[in-house]
Design an enzyme around this catalytic site. Structure first.
Site, PDB file in Angstrom:
ATOM      1  N   ASP B  66       0.984  -0.738  -0.282  1.00  0.00           N
ATOM      2  CA  ASP B  66      -0.254   0.208  -0.167  1.00  0.00           C
ATOM      3  C   ASP B  66       0.452   1.286  -0.339  1.00  0.00           C
ATOM      4  O   ASP B  66       1.820   0.866   0.086  1.00  0.00           O
ATOM      5  CB  ASP B  66      -0.744  -0.079   1.137  1.00  0.00           C
ATOM      6  CG  ASP B  66      -0.062   0.184   2.944  1.00  0.00           C
ATOM      7  OD1 ASP B  66       1.176   0.086   2.311  1.00  0.00           O
ATOM      8  OD2 ASP B  66      -0.695   0.210   3.249  1.00  0.00           O
ATOM      9  N   ASP B 128      -9.061  -1.619  14.117  1.00  0.00           N
ATOM     10  CA  ASP B 128     -10.421  -1.766  13.201  1.00  0.00           C
ATOM     11  C   ASP B 128      -9.903  -2.333  12.406  1.00  0.00           C
ATOM     12  O   ASP B 128     -11.832  -2.734  11.811  1.00  0.00           O
ATOM     13  CB  ASP B 128     -10.335  -0.161  12.861  1.00  0.00           C
ATOM     14  CG  ASP B 128      -8.951  -0.166  11.592  1.00  0.00           C
ATOM     15  OD1 ASP B 128      -8.671  -1.063  11.541  1.00  0.00           O
ATOM     16  OD2 ASP B 128      -9.640   1.079  11.376  1.00  0.00           O
ATOM     17  N   HIS B 130      -8.347  -3.353   9.891  1.00  0.00           N
ATOM     18  CA  HIS B 130      -7.796  -2.967   8.115  1.00  0.00           C
ATOM     19  C   HIS B 130      -7.221  -3.582   8.286  1.00  0.00           C
ATOM     20  O   HIS B 130      -5.945  -4.322   9.339  1.00  0.00           O
ATOM     21  CB  HIS B 130      -7.854  -1.968   8.567  1.00  0.00           C
ATOM     22  CG  HIS B 130      -6.609  -1.130   8.708  1.00  0.00           C
ATOM     23  ND1 HIS B 130      -6.492  -0.818   9.903  1.00  0.00           N
ATOM     24  CD2 HIS B 130      -5.619  -1.028   7.860  1.00  0.00           C
ATOM     25  CE1 HIS B 130      -4.958  -0.754  10.634  1.00  0.00           C
ATOM     26  NE2 HIS B 130      -4.752  -0.545   9.328  1.00  0.00           N
TER      27      HIS B 130
END
Lengths: 236, 236, 236, 236
Positions: B66, B128, B130
């Site tokens: 990413d 969370d 991710h």
């Protein structure tokens, strides 16, 4: 995803037979999981004479990927259909046929893994987007194998058919988790009736409402269609 | 899924270093994708002296999974962090580092495939749920790589952080479709703060609200934790 | 061939331990074949504390690649040595240990194949170029497993040692055909005494007079040496 | 080794076409190396209409495994034969054809590896036991690719043919080391003239005097014959 849009049902079937025979031609024990239903009828017609009594295919083993028990019958719907369409006419030895049932489905994925895993699985797709018995409303992507009891009514068109017409109160199926472990996943589809769902399942987002949409994640996934079923699909 | 619950952060790091070095020890070109962040700090500390100036690891290539571009900076957040944590101290040759950027992300999955695919990806997990930059509310499981523009506000806790603190208006990430193609996927997690999300992501149903839940489908997935992070997880 | 020339016996052992632990960290059942002898002593020293009583390594199975039966002893030389050096101190469960013997050696390759094949084999090399019990003068490259009876004297230095010192009249071994099927083949060598034979076996032509020379054909072959053993080897 | 003894040349060709088409049907880039000569003539006849102008086979690439340069000709014997028998009638794009020549043969194995390796190689066998251009008297099992200069006369029947009839003074070929890296190796043979050499090469010991005997070591090796060529072979 590898798209093979052929012109006709005949060509679709032939392309699929090639893939099946090729996997069977490996040196190692070969584990296949194949589908019943109408789409593969021609495939088995072509396959039977090439496989029947061929000693060099004796190392090929078969596993069903779902089962629907029927009241008062020893053999479920899937195995009955496979027996009639392929196993009996191709004279496959019982020792090479490994049935998943409502009794052994929980241990089945490990049994497959211990046998070296599935080399190829041949599946179809339902007009409602189901694959194997992963149905809209009851799909469990994260399970290797699971059982659905039809005790509580599911608000899905398929419910009546399965519950009433098929005269059963449960079914078992391999889940997406198991399919992701198959070395080569092949989906066949023919006819206009499959064009729209194929587009939604293979070119759209992943959603449990269209169970087959999860198959886009498979790392070695071949889709073989006739011209009609493939009409709305991207080429890649 | 292969669960390796170690006792300490040190042990978790050591177990991960073993796996990284082993993949690097293959004859073929080896393609790795590794994570930045806090969890792997000790891993890189241990790895650097074993890799630095070792000619027998010259065939190892690196890809980021990413990137978060930062206004007025040539190099994005991910690559900056990887450079500082590993690439520079380990003296990895620039020719062996393959950055995914906001410019090339669409072609990146094919670039990886043409190089033989990723042998190993090392990832963390967010509180969370991710993974990489697959965030709750914006995850796209079916994409190999995609870009999220922060023009329209997303009702997720992470939005403010990414948009404001990280001073960016977009990010790119590999999606679940690409991760499913990695030969060996390794997730590390340490500390109490990860225990609950690991349980939800790895022992619960698959849902885009917990992006990492999709990773349960990976056919060769190893999860390495310390005692705290693994406290709520099933052993298998 | 992947050459990893480390500086010391310690480093050679550590690099090998990394590879062993990494293979053990896969999700699937893992099948290993490991060597007895002096070279791996440090490896097992390092490995034992990392493996002993670790439930996440319970899916690791072990196969010996050769055996020398000894008159009046139930367990052969190889298994005795492995028991002492690793299986007992590491508390490996008997169910995970699969001995090849003079009784079952012919069926052993198929037993391995049915269990999914060997993921990794760790071997050494003799100063005479032998690997496993593939000896100069009696090697059979084309066999998966075979037995050598010491009834007819072989004009090789090793004959006296095996026949007299080891007090046996036969031995069994996996052959090159089986080693070619191992997913990752790792050869370790340390000390000046191995430098010349390594050069002949790995950088020279393939000949049954130097049995290990056939290993050059293996598609995923890693050679790990200390500085002395690797001194005469090409870097690639 | 997987033996497929079919009844006729037609059946042998059909079984081979199935395997070729199946490999072509994978999602990934597919790299094939195919043989010229008489045995495959029917194979290409069957294959051409199935491959020509099929966009879903655009990701299939071709590599030759040997070449014989001819004085005064730009293209060597092997590529000329493949162009005529398959590449031209099947309208294979030049970009998908990767010729090995006397200039690039040393770099060719790495070029293949960088492209993901060969998925399938289709070979024949000579009555003298040669495969590709690995000839009795000049075979080098341990080389990935090598060149033979016909400056010094070799005492082998093939020498005159190659030197004089083929009007060349050298040839290049992939060696056994490269073939061991092919994921699926397929050997075809038809006619009585191949029966004896097949028996020696596949059921006998490994020797450079019968170059093809080394292929017994390949981990995924399929042999397809007609009844005559397979007459003397064991079934397994």
């Amino acid at each position: 995803m590898k798209m093979i849009k052929t012109a006709t049902y005949e060509e679709m079937s032939e392309a699929t037979v090639n893939i099946l025979l090729s996997h069977m031609s490996q040196e190692k024990r070969v584990n296949l999981s194949i589908t019943a239903g109408n789409s593969p009828k021609k495939i088995y017609e072509m396959l039977i004479p090439k496989v029947k009594n061929k000693t060099y295919y004796e190392h090929v083993h078969y596993y069903n990927f779902d089962e629907v028990p029927v009241e008062g019958q020893a053999v479920g719907l899937t195995m009955s259909a496979l027996n009639e369409a392929y196993f009996e006419p191709a004279a496959i030895q019982p020792a090479n046929i490994h049935p998943m049932t409502t009794e052994n489905y929980q241990a089945f994925p490990q049994e497959i893994a211990d046998a070296g895993g599935l080399d190829l699985m041949l599946i179809g797709i339902g007009a409602d987007g189901h694959f194997c018995a992963n149905m809209p409303g009851t799909t469990r992507f994260h399970e290797a194998a699971y059982r659905i009891d039809l005790t509580q009514k599911v608000a899905e068109p398929w419910y009546e058919e399965v519950k009433k017409d098929l005269n059963t109160d449960c079914f078992v199926t391999l889940g997406a988790k198991s399919l992701m472990r198959v070395r080569h996943l092949v989906l066949i589809a023919n006819g206009q009736g499959k064009a729209e769902i194929l587009k939604q399942a293979l070119n759209g987002p992943i959603t449990p409402q269209i169970p087959a949409s999860i198959l886009q994640l498979h790392p070695n996934f071949t889709v073989i269609t006739d011209a009609e079923a493939g009409a709305l699909l991207k080429d890649k």
